[in-house]
Design an enzyme around this catalytic site. Structure first.
Site, PDB file in Angstrom:
ATOM      1  N   ASP A  23      -2.699  -7.289  -1.212  1.00  0.00           N
ATOM      2  CA  ASP A  23      -2.439  -5.925  -1.689  1.00  0.00           C
ATOM      3  C   ASP A  23      -3.095  -5.649  -3.043  1.00  0.00           C
ATOM      4  OD1 ASP A  23      -0.852  -4.348   0.075  1.00  0.00           O
ATOM      5  OD2 ASP A  23       0.914  -5.558  -0.378  1.00  0.00           O
ATOM      6  N   GLN A  76       6.080  -6.388   2.169  1.00  0.00           N
ATOM      7  CA  GLN A  76       6.234  -4.962   2.447  1.00  0.00           C
ATOM      8  C   GLN A  76       7.073  -4.302   1.354  1.00  0.00           C
ATOM      9  OE1 GLN A  76       4.863  -3.727   5.482  1.00  0.00           O
ATOM     10  NE2 GLN A  76       5.350  -1.664   4.822  1.00  0.00           N
ATOM     11  N   LYS A 109       0.219  -3.229  12.221  1.00  0.00           N
ATOM     12  CA  LYS A 109      -0.609  -4.260  11.585  1.00  0.00           C
ATOM     13  C   LYS A 109      -0.789  -5.440  12.520  1.00  0.00           C
ATOM     14  CE  LYS A 109       1.280  -3.465   7.038  1.00  0.00           C
ATOM     15  NZ  LYS A 109       2.339  -3.929   6.141  1.00  0.00           N
TER      16      LYS A 109
HETATM   17  N1  LIG Z   1       2.967  -4.055   0.215  1.00  0.00           N
HETATM   18  C1  LIG Z   1       2.729  -2.906   0.847  1.00  0.00           C
HETATM   19  N2  LIG Z   1       1.450  -2.546   1.121  1.00  0.00           N
HETATM   20  C2  LIG Z   1       1.204  -1.374   1.778  1.00  0.00           C
HETATM   21  O1  LIG Z   1       0.020  -1.017   1.999  1.00  0.00           O
HETATM   22  C3  LIG Z   1       2.308  -0.554   2.189  1.00  0.00           C
HETATM   23  C4  LIG Z   1       3.608  -0.997   1.884  1.00  0.00           C
HETATM   24  N3  LIG Z   1       3.780  -2.161   1.219  1.00  0.00           N
HETATM   25  N4  LIG Z   1       4.690  -0.252   2.223  1.00  0.00           N
HETATM   26  C5  LIG Z   1       4.572   0.976   2.974  1.00  0.00           C
HETATM   27  C6  LIG Z   1       3.232   1.646   2.741  1.00  0.00           C
HETATM   28  C7  LIG Z   1       2.885   2.641   3.818  1.00  0.00           C
HETATM   29  N5  LIG Z   1       1.739   2.080   4.514  1.00  0.00           N
HETATM   30  C8  LIG Z   1       1.220   2.603   5.690  1.00  0.00           C
HETATM   31  C9  LIG Z   1       0.234   1.982   6.399  1.00  0.00           C
HETATM   32  C10 LIG Z   1      -0.242   2.495   7.594  1.00  0.00           C
HETATM   33  C11 LIG Z   1       0.273   3.660   8.125  1.00  0.00           C
HETATM   34  C12 LIG Z   1      -0.225   4.165   9.427  1.00  0.00           C
HETATM   35  O2  LIG Z   1      -0.694   3.421  10.263  1.00  0.00           O
HETATM   36  N6  LIG Z   1      -0.139   5.463   9.695  1.00  0.00           N
HETATM   37  C13 LIG Z   1      -0.622   6.058  10.929  1.00  0.00           C
HETATM   38  C14 LIG Z   1       0.474   6.188  11.988  1.00  0.00           C
HETATM   39  C15 LIG Z   1       1.842   6.536  11.437  1.00  0.00           C
HETATM   40  C16 LIG Z   1       2.937   6.707  12.493  1.00  0.00           C
HETATM   41  O3  LIG Z   1       2.661   7.325  13.532  1.00  0.00           O
HETATM   42  O4  LIG Z   1       4.043   6.224  12.238  1.00  0.00           O
HETATM   43  C17 LIG Z   1      -1.287   7.400  10.635  1.00  0.00           C
HETATM   44  O5  LIG Z   1      -1.112   7.911   9.525  1.00  0.00           O
HETATM   45  O6  LIG Z   1      -2.013   7.887  11.481  1.00  0.00           O
HETATM   46  C18 LIG Z   1       1.235   4.315   7.402  1.00  0.00           C
HETATM   47  C19 LIG Z   1       1.693   3.805   6.195  1.00  0.00           C
HETATM   48  C20 LIG Z   1       1.379   0.927   3.908  1.00  0.00           C
HETATM   49  N7  LIG Z   1       2.154   0.636   2.863  1.00  0.00           N
END
Ligand SMILES: Nc1nc(=O)c2c([nH]1)NC[C@@H]1CN(c3ccc(C(=O)N[C@@H](CCC(=O)O)C(=O)O)cc3)C=[N+]21
Ligand SMILES: [Mg+2]
Length: 296
Positions: free
Chosen positions: A119, A96, A52
């Site tokens: 969010d 988070q 992020k």
């Molecule tokens: N308040 C809150 N809001 C959220 O939106 C929130 C949260 N808490 N807690 C955790 C989850 C999970 N989440 C992700 C966001 C981006 C990837 C992401 O960038 N994924 C990439 C790379 C993953 C990697 O390689 O580690 C992909 O899927 O290609 C993953 C998971 C947002 N979340």
């Protein structure tokens, strides 16, 4: 043969559109500010936070991460939220998820100023979404990013049967509300749905969106031919690789469109978070942005 939905590329296009908006805001002396609160040292959460921060800087969003140890008190976090609510340089606040058990997540969500609730977890914003209210308000970024992806791929959900598996406040519930607002017929399934009913509904689904955290839950043999498959799962296997909630190898030949993991929904979540941050900044400063719901 299923065509891949390239979430990474769509996210890149969305970030470019967001950067155009921040440039316009910059001419008025406005820099969108995003504050992320991370409690504890969950390694996966740290990866998201790092992704992020990197993406934010590139599109002109000023992101700060406030880290607390795993034993931080609820009072400490609530005091920080109060400070961020009052800070004019902060347009968007994200805590988070999950937070450690000594902290009441609902209390935290309700403490965030609804106008800074990036969010879309504050009951006021959830209520607006469920009531299908018009006008701008923040909506959870993962489901919103999925709507953007579907739109980008020319998938119109109106009149379609969409099965959403998983009823979390982060994904499943707001996803169902957005789809209903777009005139889809939504089946919202979860762990207590009888297996035979899941099988029946999934076999009749035009679009299947899976957000359960169970690796390989949905297999190609269960899908209707030509279904659109959106995989929200992020499961790390013992060998360190990432897989989704859909068994990709068997689903890909049956689906008309399918998202990969990684490179599907995840990058869209981050790009949409930045999009929402910029929209909140514009709203905060009374500046109109063009079409906040369909940037691309
Ligand atoms: N308040 C809150 N809001 C959220 O939106 C929130 C949260 N808490 N807690 C955790 C989850 C999970 N989440 C992700 C966001 C981006 C990837 C992401 O960038 N994924 C990439 C790379 C993953 C990697 O390689 O580690 C992909 O899927 O290609 C993953 C998971 C947002 N979340
Ligand atoms: Mg600002």
């Amino acid at each position: 043969m299923g065509k891949l939905i390239d979430g990474k590329q769509i996210a890149k296009d969305l970030r470019a559109a967001v950067a155009v908006q921040t440039e316009k805001l910059a001419t008025q002396g406005i820099t969108p500010g995003l504050a992320v609160i991370l409690v504890g040292d969950d390694p996966a959460s740290e990866i998201y936070v790092r992704n992020k921060e990197r993406a934010a800087g590139k599109v002109g969003v000023n992101a700060q991460t406030i880290k607390y140890p795993a034993d931080a008190s609820e009072a400490e976090v609530l005091a920080k939220i109060a400070e961020l609510n009052a800070d004019d340089s902060v347009d968007a606040i994200l805590v988070q998820s999950p937070v450690p058990s000594q902290i009441d997540e609902h209390k935290v969500q309700e403490a965030i100023d609804p106008r800074k609730d990036v969010d879309g977890f504050h009951p006021e914003n959830i209520g607006r979404l469920y009531a299908n209210r018009e006008g701008y308000y923040p909506v959870a970024n993962t489901p919103r990013g999925i709507m953007t992806m579907l739109h980008h791929e020319g998938v119109d959900v109106a009149g379609k049967h969409v099965v959403v598996i998983g009823r979390s406040i982060l994904v499943g519930r707001p996803m169902a509300a957005l789809l209903q607002g777009a005139n889809a017929t939504v089946s919202l399934l979860h762990r207590y749905t009888p297996a035979s009913l899941t099988e029946l509904l999934v076999s009749e689904a035009d679009v299947v969106i899976v957000a359960t955290g169970v690796a390989g839950l949905i297999k190609g043999s269960e899908l209707k031919a030509g279904a659109v498959v959106i995989d929200v799962g992020i499961n790390r296997l013992e060998d360190g690789s990432l897989v989704g909630d859909v068994d990709f190898a068997s689903a890909e030949p049956v689906a008309s469109l399918i998202t990969p993991v990684p490179g599907g929904v995840g990058p869209m979540t981050i790009a949409t978070l930045l999009q929402t941050t910029v929209e909140l900044a514009a709203q905060h400063h009374g500046v109109a942005l063009e079409d906040p719901w369909q940037t691309i």
